[in-house]
Each structure stands twice: as structure tokens, then as C-alpha cells.
Motif scaffolding. Structure first.
Motif, PDB file in Angstrom:
ATOM      1  N   MET A   1      -6.912   5.887  -1.494  1.00 33.41           N
ATOM      2  CA  MET A   1      -6.686   4.443  -1.323  1.00 33.41           C
ATOM      3  C   MET A   1      -5.622   4.133  -0.281  1.00 33.41           C
ATOM      4  SD  MET A   1      -7.130   2.909  -5.179  1.00 33.41           S
ATOM      5  CE  MET A   1      -6.627   4.325  -6.142  1.00 33.41           C
TER       6      MET A   1
ATOM      7  N   PRO B   1      -5.269   4.050   5.104  1.00 33.21           N
ATOM      8  CA  PRO B   1      -4.847   3.239   6.259  1.00 33.21           C
ATOM      9  C   PRO B   1      -3.327   3.143   6.420  1.00 33.21           C
ATOM     10  CG  PRO B   1      -6.550   2.120   5.011  1.00 33.21           C
ATOM     11  CD  PRO B   1      -6.073   3.266   4.166  1.00 33.21           C
TER      12      PRO B   1
ATOM     13  N   MET C   1      -6.067   0.446  12.538  1.00 28.38           N
ATOM     14  CA  MET C   1      -5.817  -0.609  11.548  1.00 28.38           C
ATOM     15  C   MET C   1      -4.361  -1.030  11.508  1.00 28.38           C
ATOM     16  SD  MET C   1      -8.168   0.749   8.362  1.00 28.38           S
ATOM     17  CE  MET C   1      -8.345  -0.893   7.636  1.00 28.38           C
TER      18      MET C   1
ATOM     19  N   LEU D   1      -3.251  -4.240  10.133  1.00 29.41           N
ATOM     20  CA  LEU D   1      -3.465  -4.462   8.701  1.00 29.41           C
ATOM     21  C   LEU D   1      -2.439  -3.737   7.838  1.00 29.41           C
ATOM     22  CD1 LEU D   1      -7.356  -4.183   8.440  1.00 29.41           C
ATOM     23  CD2 LEU D   1      -5.960  -6.260   8.363  1.00 29.41           C
TER      24      LEU D   1
ATOM     25  N   ARG E   1       1.135  -5.949   2.672  1.00 29.02           N
ATOM     26  CA  ARG E   1      -0.123  -5.401   2.150  1.00 29.02           C
ATOM     27  C   ARG E   1       0.121  -4.087   1.419  1.00 29.02           C
ATOM     28  NH1 ARG E   1      -4.968  -7.309   5.376  1.00 29.02           N
ATOM     29  NH2 ARG E   1      -4.182  -9.255   6.222  1.00 29.02           N
TER      30      ARG E   1
ATOM     31  N   VAL F   1      -0.977  -3.135  -2.376  1.00 29.06           N
ATOM     32  CA  VAL F   1      -1.805  -1.960  -2.705  1.00 29.06           C
ATOM     33  C   VAL F   1      -1.081  -1.058  -3.707  1.00 29.06           C
ATOM     34  CG1 VAL F   1      -2.855   0.147  -1.756  1.00 29.06           C
ATOM     35  CG2 VAL F   1      -3.141  -2.027  -0.563  1.00 29.06           C
TER      36      VAL F   1
ATOM     37  N   ILE G   1      -7.548 -12.368   2.206  1.00 29.87           N
ATOM     38  CA  ILE G   1      -6.677 -11.204   1.986  1.00 29.87           C
ATOM     39  C   ILE G   1      -7.331 -10.232   1.004  1.00 29.87           C
ATOM     40  CG2 ILE G   1      -5.219 -12.395   0.257  1.00 29.87           C
ATOM     41  CD1 ILE G   1      -3.531 -10.048   2.548  1.00 29.87           C
TER      42      ILE G   1
ATOM     43  N   SER H   1      -9.768  -8.209   3.000  1.00 32.16           N
ATOM     44  CA  SER H   1      -9.058  -7.270   3.851  1.00 32.16           C
ATOM     45  C   SER H   1      -8.444  -6.117   3.045  1.00 32.16           C
ATOM     46  CB  SER H   1      -8.005  -8.059   4.630  1.00 32.16           C
ATOM     47  OG  SER H   1      -7.008  -7.237   5.092  1.00 32.16           O
ATOM     48  N   LEU H   2      -7.885  -6.415   1.866  1.00 34.67           N
ATOM     49  CA  LEU H   2      -7.279  -5.352   1.054  1.00 34.67           C
ATOM     50  C   LEU H   2      -8.334  -4.444   0.440  1.00 34.67           C
ATOM     51  CD1 LEU H   2      -4.389  -7.297  -0.683  1.00 34.67           C
ATOM     52  CD2 LEU H   2      -4.138  -5.397   0.911  1.00 34.67           C
TER      53      LEU H   2
ATOM     54  N   ASN I   1     -11.272  -3.817   1.780  1.00 33.88           N
ATOM     55  CA  ASN I   1     -11.650  -2.983   2.927  1.00 33.88           C
ATOM     56  C   ASN I   1     -10.639  -1.867   3.159  1.00 33.88           C
ATOM     57  OD1 ASN I   1     -14.076  -3.426   4.223  1.00 33.88           O
ATOM     58  ND2 ASN I   1     -13.334  -5.218   5.328  1.00 33.88           N
ATOM     59  N   THR I   2      -9.361  -2.196   3.069  1.00 31.89           N
ATOM     60  CA  THR I   2      -8.303  -1.214   3.291  1.00 31.89           C
ATOM     61  C   THR I   2      -8.407  -0.061   2.294  1.00 31.89           C
ATOM     62  OG1 THR I   2      -6.833  -2.901   4.184  1.00 31.89           O
ATOM     63  CG2 THR I   2      -5.779  -0.923   3.346  1.00 31.89           C
TER      64      THR I   2
END
Lengths: 212, 212
Positions: free
Chosen positions: A162, A165, A175, A178, A183, A187, B154, B157-158, B160-161
């Protein structure tokens, strides 16, 4: 009169700087030890006294690349702070270092990635060491009740999955916009809140039938 | 006598097959329309009657590559099933297709990725379409109470991340052994259980001070 070991260290540094200059200009794939000898004004046989192969040179350059990252990881693992912050900082501090290096010279950053791909056996040890430090932090989190029902090995592997990136430099290049600290915090929260073995809270059952 | 449009379609297919054969053998980077004309036994000017540029050829090949994936996504978005299963299957079904293609011919898979990198403007539309389908499913999940406090953008995007190793084909090539359905189910559970705006459950605060 300088001591011989100082001369040797200084010459090795000068050679590594020249190698960096070559990969900055031409990329890592094509350069040879002969090109490098020419660049530093040495005979190839003299160059080989300092680095016995391109692998040995790549190893020394990888050592320089990882030195700062290793210090960060080592200090964090033994730091007195909540394990949640430790896990966040484990990724955030290295992200900042890598992002600054990329911003400083994107082409050189990419060339270092190429050099690493070419000499993966050399960087494998550093990747394993980072996994070891991460496992230490994740084990500490498990003692605090996180990741219930999962083995440490699978937790390490899923967190790596996970977090790609934020820690895989090749993916980061694509990326970078991002991979922000905000972010990253979301995460890390998601992983701490949501990663555990399937139980009554499980939403998807792993044995779900998938037809193609 | 076959209708002209059938002839044209058959010739285009034959040309695309020949192009696939070339990239299978030599990779995508180096081949030219002249090489392709030779391979199909046509003059270059005749070839250009079927594909007006290498871009146009890449677009047609991308269309073939994405066709099966688009059908999967389209069917899932309108399927009658719990949104949690929908989200899982959105990734699982495409993962199976890509994994089977990779297993079938790893070199060809890599060459298609190269072709995509070379003609990114062509595949950008497909990437955006996949994001649109995913956003539709994630919006449905938000209506059910997931991802509280976060904007759809968001969340897209998260997700996807965190899902990169399950959907980015270039990364999948390196991590194929890790991208199993079981791990995918654990990651989807983690996202559904754990992804929401920082609130009283937040473990890491995004404004946490990070010193280099």
C-alpha cells in the motif's frame, strides 16, 4: 605529507564524483569503466586499483545514496515516541529526502534508479535492511494491538504494497505530486485503522468467487 | 465478393497482428512504419492507407488491449451487487485478466507497456475512463457511509495510490507474486474500514512536525 589512506579515500571520492557526472549526462546504462578512466585522467588499470569492477563502484555509490536514509531509519527505530508517529515518520522523513533529491536534479535521480536496476544485487541488501527496520516498527505496533490476527510477515508485505507510491523511488518519480505528507498521514491512518485479519468486521471475504 | 469494409477490417487486423509480432520480438521502442510495411509485404504508402501514423496504429492496438477491461468495468458499474463486492471485483477481475496476459507472454506484455509509455496521449483517455468508473463505485460507497468527511476526488486519488500494485501494469510486473486475490481482499477491507477524514479516530495528525 598526507597519510596514504586519506589519499586513497580522496581519490575514490573523486572517481565517484566523476561517475556521477557521467550518469548525470549520459544515464547509467551505457557508461563503462574505460569511459570513467578517461574522465578522471587515469589508465584503466590504475582505476581498477580503486574500484575492482563496475559492481564495486555501484556498491560504493549505493552506500552514499542510502547513508542518510539508513541514519533516519536507525534513529527512528530506537527513538522514544509513540509507535504511530514512528511509522508515519519512517515514511515521511525518507519521502522528504527523496523528494528533495528529485527536485534537485530529476535526471540524476532517474540515472541513480537505472544504476540500481542494473546492479540490483547490490541494492537488495539495502531494501532488505529497510524491510527489517519497518518490521521492527510494525512488530511494536502489533504489541499495541494493531493488525490483529495477521502474521508480521504479511503485515510487512501489505504495508509495503500500500505504501509503494511513498517509498518506491521509480514510482515516486511518476506520482511525486500525489506523495504529499497530508496524503501519507491519511494512508498511515487507513492502515492503522483498517488493516487486520478478516473477522466480523471483514467486508470482503477472500474466498469470494471471481468469474472472468 | 467480400464487401470492401470487411477487406479493410481484415487488412487492419493483419497489420496489427504483424505489429504485435514485431514488438514481441524487438520491443516497442525501435520499430518504424517502414519495418511494419516490410513485415506485411506492403509499400509504406499502401500501409499509410490503413493507419495514417504510428500513433493511429498505437491507438488501434490500445483499443484492443483495453476492450476486455472496459467491458468488465462497464458491466460492474451497473451490476446489482453490494458496493463492497463491486469495488473488490473492479480490481480483482482486471487483475486476473492482466495476470493471465502477463503469464501468457511476459515479453509481449512489457512491450505493450513500452508502447503505452511511448504513446501516452493515446492511453490517457483509457486511464481517465477507468478513474471515472472507479469514481462511480466509490461515490456509491460514500452514499453508504464509507470515507466519511472526505471529498470524492481525494478518495479516488488515495484509492489509486494504495492500489498501485494491483492496477499499475508496470508495477504489477515487478510485484506479480504479491498481487494475489487474498491480499487484494485484505487491502480493500483496509481501505473500506480505515479510510476517512482525520477525526477523533485519527491516529496521525497531518500537521505533525517533520524535521529533516
Amino acid at each position: 605529507m598526507p597519510r596514504p589512506e586519506t589519499d586513497i579515500a580522496a581519490t575514490r571520492t573523486r572517481i565517484m564524483d566523476a561517475a556521477e557526472e557521467i550518469i548525470r549526462e549520459k544515464g547509467a546504462i551505457s557508461f563503462t569503466m574505460t569511459d570513467l578512466a578517461t574522465a578522471v585522467g587515469m589508465s584503466p588499470s590504475n582505476l581498477y586499483r580503486f574500484f575492482e569492477s563496475k559492481d564495486a563502484l555501484a556498491e560504493a555509490m549505493a552506500g552514499e545514496w542510502f547513508a542518510e536514509l539508513e541514519i533516519i531509519m536507525e534513529e527512528l527505530v530506537s527513538a522514544e515516541m509513540p509507535v504511530e508517529d514512528k511509522l508515519y515518520q519512517f515514511f515521511a522523513k525518507r519521502l522528504l529526502v527523496k523528494r528533495a533529491r528529485y527536485a534537485d536534479d530529476p535526471g540524476l535521480f532517474e540515472s541513480y534508479m537505472e544504476l540500481g536496476d542494473e546492479h540490483f544485487e547490490v541494492i537488495k541488501g539495502y531494501v532488505d535492511l529497510a524491510d527489517h527496520y519497518m518490521a521492527t516498527i510494525l512488530a511494536e505496533a502489533m504489541e499495541k494491538g494493531y493488525f490483529s490476527g495477521l502474521e508480521l510477515d504479511i503485515v510487512v508485505s501489505l504495508v509495503n504494497t500500500m505504501m509503494q507510491p511513498f517509498c518506491n523511488p521509480t514510482l515516486m518519480m511518476q506520482m511525486m505530486h500525489l506523495a504529499t505528507e497530508e496524503r501519507l498521514a491519511l494512508v498511515i491512518n487507513t492502515i492503522l485503522n483498517g488493516l487486520h485479519a478478516p473477522d466480523e468486521r471483514a467486508i470482503i471475504k477472500p474466498d469470494l468467487h471471481i468469474a472472468r
